[in-house]
Design a protein around this motif. Sequence first.
Motif, mmCIF file in Angstrom:
data_model
loop_
_atom_site.group_PDB
_atom_site.id
_atom_site.type_symbol
_atom_site.label_atom_id
_atom_site.label_comp_id
_atom_site.label_asym_id
_atom_site.label_seq_id
_atom_site.Cartn_x
_atom_site.Cartn_y
_atom_site.Cartn_z
ATOM 1 N N LEU A 1 147.855 77.435 71.706
ATOM 2 C CA LEU A 1 147.293 78.390 70.748
ATOM 3 C C LEU A 1 146.924 77.663 69.470
ATOM 4 C CD1 LEU A 1 146.687 81.321 69.836
ATOM 5 C CD2 LEU A 1 149.048 81.466 69.047
ATOM 6 N N GLY B 1 142.156 79.647 80.202
ATOM 7 C CA GLY B 1 143.416 80.166 79.684
ATOM 8 C C GLY B 1 144.379 79.123 79.186
ATOM 9 N N SER B 2 144.052 77.836 79.340
ATOM 10 C CA SER B 2 144.945 76.808 78.798
ATOM 11 C C SER B 2 144.901 76.785 77.276
ATOM 12 C CB SER B 2 144.577 75.422 79.341
ATOM 13 O OG SER B 2 143.286 75.027 78.900
ATOM 14 N N TYR B 3 143.855 77.370 76.697
ATOM 15 C CA TYR B 3 143.721 77.457 75.246
ATOM 16 C C TYR B 3 143.435 78.901 74.856
ATOM 17 C CZ TYR B 3 141.446 77.226 70.649
ATOM 18 O OH TYR B 3 141.083 77.446 69.336
ATOM 19 N N VAL B 4 144.149 79.388 73.847
ATOM 20 C CA VAL B 4 143.930 80.713 73.278
ATOM 21 C C VAL B 4 143.543 80.527 71.820
ATOM 22 C CG1 VAL B 4 144.940 82.965 72.751
ATOM 23 C CG2 VAL B 4 145.635 81.739 74.825
ATOM 24 N N SER C 1 143.271 85.771 70.373
ATOM 25 C CA SER C 1 144.349 86.474 69.678
ATOM 26 C C SER C 1 143.899 86.764 68.247
ATOM 27 C CB SER C 1 145.627 85.634 69.680
ATOM 28 O OG SER C 1 145.406 84.397 69.026
ATOM 29 N N GLU D 1 136.395 80.113 77.363
ATOM 30 C CA GLU D 1 136.496 80.703 78.699
ATOM 31 C C GLU D 1 136.510 79.625 79.776
ATOM 32 O OE1 GLU D 1 136.865 83.610 81.622
ATOM 33 O OE2 GLU D 1 137.187 83.692 79.446
ATOM 34 N N THR E 1 135.141 85.804 76.107
ATOM 35 C CA THR E 1 136.400 85.367 76.700
ATOM 36 C C THR E 1 137.510 86.333 76.318
ATOM 37 O OG1 THR E 1 138.003 83.555 76.871
ATOM 38 C CG2 THR E 1 136.965 83.882 74.733
ATOM 39 N N ARG E 2 138.484 86.469 77.208
ATOM 40 C CA ARG E 2 139.648 87.308 76.884
ATOM 41 C C ARG E 2 140.772 86.495 76.256
ATOM 42 N NH1 ARG E 2 143.555 86.837 80.996
ATOM 43 N NH2 ARG E 2 142.826 85.683 82.832
ATOM 44 N N HIS E 3 140.568 85.179 76.148
ATOM 45 C CA HIS E 3 141.621 84.310 75.610
ATOM 46 C C HIS E 3 141.488 84.212 74.081
ATOM 47 C CE1 HIS E 3 142.440 83.451 79.758
ATOM 48 N NE2 HIS E 3 141.234 82.939 79.944
ATOM 49 N N PRO F 1 150.652 78.502 76.944
ATOM 50 C CA PRO F 1 149.246 78.211 76.635
ATOM 51 C C PRO F 1 149.097 77.661 75.228
ATOM 52 C CG PRO F 1 149.659 80.578 76.639
ATOM 53 C CD PRO F 1 150.876 79.934 77.216
ATOM 54 N N THR G 1 150.627 72.098 76.793
ATOM 55 C CA THR G 1 150.888 73.424 77.364
ATOM 56 C C THR G 1 152.284 73.452 77.981
ATOM 57 O OG1 THR G 1 149.816 72.759 79.443
ATOM 58 C CG2 THR G 1 148.451 73.915 77.812
#
Length: 348
Positions: A38, A110-113, A136, A106, A132-134, A36, A32
Amino acid sequence: MERYLATLDHEELYVRRGPRSGLFTIVAVHSTVRGPSLGGCRLWSYADNRAAVRDALRLSEGMTYKSAVAGLALGGGKGVIVRPPGLVLDPRLRRAALLDFGDTVERLGGSYVTAEDVGTATRDMTVIAQRTRHVSGLSRRAGGSGDPSPFTALGVVHAIEATCERVFGSASVRGRSMSVVGLGHVGLRVARLLARAGATLVVADIDRAKRDEARALGARWATPARAMTAPVDVLVPCALGGVLDHDSVTQLQAPAVAGAANNQLASSDVAQLLLDRGVVWAPDFVANAGGIINIAVEFEPGGYDPARARMRTREIGDTLRRVFDTAAVGATTPLAAAMSVARENLAA
């Protein structure tokens, strides 16, 4: 639930059995440093969980270097949902596994998307986003960038053009013979773009039903084994990784290799073998960065813009030219040169 620190140079490895599905979900966070981590969520069958963990570790490391070489403000991670051999995921069980994976994402705070990968699609990201909101790569309607595979394919074609320029003196693929191995979401798009640009194609896939696609492309169908060793100008591996090893490289007849598959080298020393045999190899984490470049645009001020994503994806060709130049000056492999660029960006 169990949480482990990886023994390699990863920041974190998280392994969890999903309470809804009973399937193991894995997230590997390699770095990271630039932002974050990805990386896509791969839903795949493995012989055992150790193989799944190894895959997550290796793929997440590749994502770090992919983002770094592309100059993105992102780190490297990878998610895996382990499907036991022989298990068929009906819609209910698939949904349960995706929700379990969303919970895993989650918990990492947030360290992983996550994003789509082999075995998952944009609609699966919508399910994961319920937990989760993380996430894309959501659909355009949901405010995301949608399916990244068209951008991955576009970037691969720019990489092929840069490789042709290095080997043949011209970036044009018109009249060049190409062997595309793997006609999945990305590989088929790559084949279509190459055919449209005037390349002569040999194509292969483990799914023989894809022969209809070969006919539509005006391409010659071959088995994956024959396609790998076809006497063509460029070999374009677009299936799973590890296809270039000490045995297969000695049988190559193509003077250039550039494709979409991740982790194409079975081991890093294969890069030297390719160089010794005079084969120009485009490092996969440079060539196939179009998807992550597209997703990275989601994080930019002003939100997602497909025109900006296409412009950034075209830069893959220039990045690869820089890698080839660095390798030539240092009398080293394109892999070593690409890693040098990545480490410079990580240090910066």
